[in-house]
Design an enzyme around this catalytic site. Structure first.
Site, short mmCIF file in Angstrom:
data_model
loop_
_atom_site.label_atom_id
_atom_site.label_comp_id
_atom_site.label_asym_id
_atom_site.label_seq_id
_atom_site.Cartn_x
_atom_site.Cartn_y
_atom_site.Cartn_z
N CYS A 282 -52.37 15.69 5.68
CA CYS A 282 -52.03 15.73 3.98
C CYS A 282 -53.04 16.24 3.30
CB CYS A 282 -51.45 14.49 3.52
SG CYS A 282 -50.37 13.72 4.70
N HIS B 289 -51.93 14.17 -3.97
CA HIS B 289 -50.93 14.31 -2.67
C HIS B 289 -49.71 13.47 -3.06
CE1 HIS B 289 -49.24 14.12 1.05
NE2 HIS B 289 -49.69 12.88 1.27
N ASN C 6 -42.68 13.04 1.02
CA ASN C 6 -43.88 13.28 1.34
C ASN C 6 -44.01 14.43 2.46
OD1 ASN C 6 -46.42 13.45 2.82
ND2 ASN C 6 -46.67 11.41 2.59
C1 LIG Z 1 -44.38 2.41 3.65
C2 LIG Z 1 -44.52 1.49 2.61
C3 LIG Z 1 -43.55 1.94 1.25
C4 LIG Z 1 -44.02 0.02 2.87
O1 LIG Z 1 -44.16 -0.78 1.62
P1 LIG Z 1 -44.81 -2.23 1.88
O2 LIG Z 1 -44.65 -2.80 0.46
O3 LIG Z 1 -46.27 -2.08 2.35
O4 LIG Z 1 -43.88 -2.79 2.73
P2 LIG Z 1 -44.31 -3.82 3.86
O5 LIG Z 1 -44.38 -3.10 4.99
O6 LIG Z 1 -45.23 -4.93 3.35
O7 LIG Z 1 -42.98 -4.64 3.88
C5 LIG Z 1 -42.53 -5.49 2.65
C6 LIG Z 1 -41.09 -6.05 3.01
O8 LIG Z 1 -40.19 -5.00 3.02
C7 LIG Z 1 -39.58 -5.06 4.38
N1 LIG Z 1 -39.36 -3.73 4.66
C8 LIG Z 1 -40.48 -2.93 5.19
N2 LIG Z 1 -39.67 -1.71 5.36
C9 LIG Z 1 -38.57 -1.55 4.92
C10 LIG Z 1 -37.44 -0.64 4.70
N3 LIG Z 1 -37.64 0.46 5.04
N4 LIG Z 1 -36.39 -1.14 3.88
C11 LIG Z 1 -36.33 -2.29 3.52
N5 LIG Z 1 -37.22 -3.24 3.70
C12 LIG Z 1 -38.39 -3.25 4.22
C13 LIG Z 1 -40.38 -5.85 5.27
O9 LIG Z 1 -39.81 -6.50 6.13
C14 LIG Z 1 -41.14 -6.72 4.26
O10 LIG Z 1 -39.99 -8.03 4.17
P3 LIG Z 1 -40.69 -9.25 3.98
O11 LIG Z 1 -41.34 -9.65 2.61
O12 LIG Z 1 -39.44 -10.16 3.89
O13 LIG Z 1 -41.51 -9.73 5.32
C15 LIG Z 1 -45.93 1.33 1.98
O14 LIG Z 1 -46.77 0.64 2.70
C16 LIG Z 1 -46.55 2.76 1.91
O15 LIG Z 1 -46.15 3.56 1.09
N6 LIG Z 1 -47.73 3.06 2.31
C17 LIG Z 1 -48.39 4.17 2.24
C18 LIG Z 1 -47.68 5.27 3.28
C19 LIG Z 1 -47.91 6.40 2.70
O16 LIG Z 1 -48.56 7.08 1.62
N7 LIG Z 1 -48.30 7.33 3.76
C20 LIG Z 1 -48.49 8.68 3.82
C21 LIG Z 1 -49.88 9.07 3.36
S1 LIG Z 1 -50.46 10.53 3.56
#
Ligand SMILES: CC(C)(COP(=O)(O)OP(=O)(O)OC[C@H]1O[C@@H](n2cnc3c(N)ncnc32)[C@H](O)[C@@H]1OP(=O)(O)O)[C@@H](O)C(=O)NCCC(=O)NCCS
Length: 358
Positions: free
Chosen positions: A147, A283, A314
């Site tokens: 990225c 980004h 993304n």
């Molecule tokens: C991927 C992302 C959106 C996930 O969000 P998050 O808030 O970290 O989510 P978590 O993994 O902590 O999970 C939180 C809750 O949502 C749930 N969950 C995870 N993925 C899910 C999905 N796709 N749909 C619904 N629920 C989901 C989990 O089970 C968890 O539930 P719980 O609280 O009951 O245990 C976030 O971490 C993110 O955007 N990270 C950066 C990714 C990124 O930018 N990547 C590219 C970089 S170049």
């Protein structure tokens, strides 16, 4: 720990100790290479595949909802390339658009850099294939900086123009991430999209690309990566196609806390202040990361911020030029204004620079 010396290294050292050093002829004097005093982006272009994929199309397979995806990532929909549409196809569209804005013909391109992690061939690169499409035989190579690839490419292109390696350099960020996405993986299925963005970097009378602040943190290489290597430990081919995997929270924290200081350094290095900016082009990783960076940076509220992620998701190396192209086309930013751009992702790697908008 220093690794022990190999037999080859021991032999080489013994020879160096015993032999008399050879002397160069000393008759020829090289001409150094010299380029333009300054560089700038002369044009940008973008390509978004035709097919729009709303969240609703993905949620069943990952037990998610449109609302969850919107709230956690800001993504409403993404574009998905056709099955037979390649990164080279998409790159060509974006490149031609960037050249048109720059008022240049393909024959005036002196080098091509394609930033991508989703070209399906590890060799040859996408860049020489694109050069052939454009009817040019200039230097052409790919870079893999995920990225951050576009900002890495802009930095290289700027140095090439100023160093005299080429007069006009085409930089393309392009990804067909749909080929590398596991649509059953809750953590990444909704994040990625396909597309291409391009820029032409050329000579300028005044500075148009500020110093790049860039780096890497290889200790976190596992945070976003191809899930498995192409071969397993026995050297046997993969049983399933290579897909990307991501430790969402690790990446999130790194981006939020680590990238605002990098962005600030790029502004300082360019000799301006945040108040001088006409646009912020981060980004398009996640809308919450963008919002958190704005807060960390204390970015003045009147500065337009790229939020292309809502409809493009993304697109890794393509995200910044795609967002830039949209904001220029929709007249959201002034031509000739100053924009801060920052890319970051798998590696982990990052790069930021202030640019003059074309
Ligand atoms: C991927 C992302 C959106 C996930 O969000 P998050 O808030 O970290 O989510 P978590 O993994 O902590 O999970 C939180 C809750 O949502 C749930 N969950 C995870 N993925 C899910 C999905 N796709 N749909 C619904 N629920 C989901 C989990 O089970 C968890 O539930 P719980 O609280 O009951 O245990 C976030 O971490 C993110 O955007 N990270 C950066 C990714 C990124 O930018 N990547 C590219 C970089 S170049």
């Amino acid at each position: 720990m220093t690794p022990s010396r190999t037999a080859d290294e021991r032999e080489r050292d013994e020879m160096t100790e015993t032999s008399t050093p050879l002397q160069p002829k000393g008759t020829g004097v090289l001409i150094g290479s010299e380029g333009a005093r300054h560089s700038r982006i002369l044009g940008v272009g973008g390509y978004r595949p035709e097919r729009v994929v709303p969240n609703s199309e993905l949620v069943d397979r990952i037990d998610s909802s449109d609302q969850w995806i919107r709230e956690r990532s800001g993504i409403i929909s993404r574009r998905m390339a056709a099955r037979d549409e390649s990164v080279v196809d998409m790159a060509e569209h974006a490149a031609r658009e960037a050249l048109a804005m720059a008022g240049l013909e393909p024959s005036q391109v002196g080098a091509i850099i394609v930033a991508t992690v989703t070209h399906l061939l590890t060799t040859p690169g996408a860049a020489p294939m694109l050069a052939e499409r454009l009817g040019v035989q200039c230097p052409a190579f790919d870079i893999s900086a995920a990225c951050a690839g576009y900002c890495y490419g802009i930095s290289l292109a700027s140095d090439m123009v100023r160093g005299g390696s080429a007069q006009h350099v085409l930089v393309i960020g392009v990804e067909k991430l749909s080929d590398f996405t596991d649509y059953n993986d809750r953590g990444s299925a909704f994040i990625f999209g396909d597309g291409a963005g391009a820029a032409v970097v050329g000579p300028s009378d005044t500075p148009g690309i500020g110093p790049t602040v860039w780096g890497s943190d290889g200790s976190q290489w596992q945070a976003i990566r191809q899930r498995e290597p192409f071969l397993d430990a026995d050297g046997s081919p993969l049983s399933s196609p290579p897909v990307l995997t991501m430790a969402g929270q690790t990446v999130f924290r790194w981006a939020v806390w680590g990238m605002a200081p990098v962005a600030r350094k790029a502004v300082d290095a360019a000799g301006i202040t945040l108040d001088d900016l006409d646009a912020f082009l981060p980004h398009q990783a996640n809308m919450r990361i963008i919002d958190a960076m704005i807060k960390q940076l204390k970015l003045p509220a009147d500065i337009p911020v790229a939020r292309d992620i809502a409809e493009t998701a993304n697109t890794s190396a393509a995200s910044i030029p795609l967002a830039t192209e949209r904001m220029i086309r929709q007249n959201e930013v002034p031509r000739g204004g100053l924009a801060l751009q920052i890319g970051f992702g798998a590696g982990l790697v990052y790069a930021a620079q202030v640019i003059v908008l074309p």
